[in-house]
Design a protein around this motif. Structure first.
Motif, short mmCIF file in Angstrom:
data_model
loop_
_atom_site.label_atom_id
_atom_site.label_comp_id
_atom_site.label_asym_id
_atom_site.label_seq_id
_atom_site.Cartn_x
_atom_site.Cartn_y
_atom_site.Cartn_z
N LYS A 67 0.91 -1.38 0.03
CA LYS A 67 0.01 0.08 -0.03
C LYS A 67 0.96 1.28 0.32
O LYS A 67 0.36 2.54 -0.26
CB LYS A 67 -0.96 -0.05 1.37
CG LYS A 67 -2.13 -1.08 1.11
CD LYS A 67 -2.75 -1.11 2.47
CE LYS A 67 -3.86 -2.26 2.22
NZ LYS A 67 -4.47 -2.85 3.61
N TYR A 68 2.12 1.08 0.18
CA TYR A 68 2.96 2.40 0.25
C TYR A 68 4.21 2.12 -0.62
O TYR A 68 5.66 1.84 -0.50
CB TYR A 68 3.47 2.51 1.62
CG TYR A 68 2.44 2.85 2.75
CD1 TYR A 68 1.93 4.36 3.08
CD2 TYR A 68 1.72 1.86 3.31
CE1 TYR A 68 0.93 4.44 3.72
CE2 TYR A 68 0.72 2.16 4.21
CZ TYR A 68 0.27 3.30 4.30
OH TYR A 68 -0.47 3.89 5.18
N PRO A 69 4.01 2.36 -2.10
CA PRO A 69 4.99 2.11 -2.95
C PRO A 69 6.29 3.31 -2.85
O PRO A 69 5.89 4.34 -2.33
CB PRO A 69 4.49 2.20 -4.38
CG PRO A 69 3.28 3.07 -4.09
CD PRO A 69 2.95 2.70 -2.66
N THR A 70 7.26 2.60 -2.88
CA THR A 70 8.65 3.55 -2.79
C THR A 70 8.63 4.26 -4.14
O THR A 70 8.02 4.22 -5.14
CB THR A 70 9.81 2.93 -2.95
OG1 THR A 70 10.21 2.06 -4.07
CG2 THR A 70 10.05 1.83 -1.68
N PRO A 71 9.38 5.72 -4.31
CA PRO A 71 9.52 6.23 -5.58
C PRO A 71 9.79 5.51 -6.66
O PRO A 71 9.24 5.75 -7.74
CB PRO A 71 10.34 7.43 -5.21
CG PRO A 71 10.34 7.67 -3.71
CD PRO A 71 10.06 6.18 -3.20
N ALA A 72 10.76 4.73 -6.58
CA ALA A 72 11.18 3.79 -7.64
C ALA A 72 10.03 2.93 -8.15
O ALA A 72 9.48 2.87 -9.38
CB ALA A 72 12.40 2.84 -7.39
N GLU A 73 9.40 2.33 -6.96
CA GLU A 73 8.19 1.51 -7.42
C GLU A 73 7.12 2.15 -8.34
O GLU A 73 6.12 1.81 -9.04
CB GLU A 73 7.52 0.67 -6.34
CG GLU A 73 8.44 -0.08 -5.74
CD GLU A 73 7.95 -0.76 -4.46
OE1 GLU A 73 8.42 -1.96 -4.19
OE2 GLU A 73 7.43 0.04 -3.54
N LYS A 74 6.76 3.50 -7.70
CA LYS A 74 5.76 4.35 -8.30
C LYS A 74 6.06 4.67 -9.87
O LYS A 74 5.43 4.83 -10.77
CB LYS A 74 5.63 5.82 -7.61
CG LYS A 74 5.05 5.77 -6.36
CD LYS A 74 4.97 6.96 -5.56
CE LYS A 74 4.35 6.82 -4.19
NZ LYS A 74 4.44 8.12 -3.28
N ARG A 75 7.45 4.87 -10.15
CA ARG A 75 7.94 5.11 -11.49
C ARG A 75 7.50 4.02 -12.52
O ARG A 75 7.19 3.90 -13.43
CB ARG A 75 9.44 5.49 -11.49
CG ARG A 75 9.69 6.84 -10.97
CD ARG A 75 11.17 7.19 -11.53
NE ARG A 75 12.23 6.39 -10.52
CZ ARG A 75 12.76 6.79 -9.25
NH1 ARG A 75 12.16 7.59 -8.83
NH2 ARG A 75 13.46 5.85 -8.97
N GLU A 76 7.69 2.83 -11.83
CA GLU A 76 7.48 1.27 -12.55
C GLU A 76 6.04 1.46 -12.79
O GLU A 76 5.79 1.06 -13.77
CB GLU A 76 8.01 0.23 -11.57
CG GLU A 76 7.71 -0.96 -12.33
CD GLU A 76 8.04 -2.18 -11.30
OE1 GLU A 76 7.52 -3.38 -11.27
OE2 GLU A 76 8.86 -2.05 -10.44
#
Length: 103
Positions: A34-43
């Motif tokens: 439920k809390y993606p990292t900035p890198a995961e948000k980019r993905e």
């Protein structure tokens, strides 16, 4: 489809409708984190075709909606109707204790 309204500050509201494919990527990831990292948000942004800001806002809003749903469910459980064997219904207030002594 998920629809969000974004105000530009000049009184003009623009609606954005996330396509089912985009929403599917968001929901699938949300189920695992439920809390993606900035890198995961980019993905997620790359896979869904949404901007990073849209992805961030969707996760923030989804967490908020889930919290509200959870609070509503907890409130409903506290105010649950209890049916006795006689078929009558009684609401039980959590702070009141019924006395069996005559008043």
């Amino acid at each position: 489809a998920v629809v969000s309204t974004q105000s530009t500050g000049d009184g003009d509201n623009t609606s954005y409708c996330f396509k089912d494919r985009s929403r599917l990527h968001l929901v699938e990831f949300y189920m695992t984190n439920k809390y993606p990292t900035p890198a995961e948000k980019r993905e997620i942004s790359g896979k869904s075709g949404l901007t990073i800001t849209q992805v961030s806002n969707w996760f923030k809003n989804k967490r908020q909606r889930d919290r509200m749903t959870q609070r509503q469910q907890e409130a409903a459980e506290k105010n649950e109707v209890v049916t006795t064997t006689t078929g009558s219904s009684h609401h039980h207030h959590p702070y009141l204790i019924q006395s069996t002594f005559p008043v």
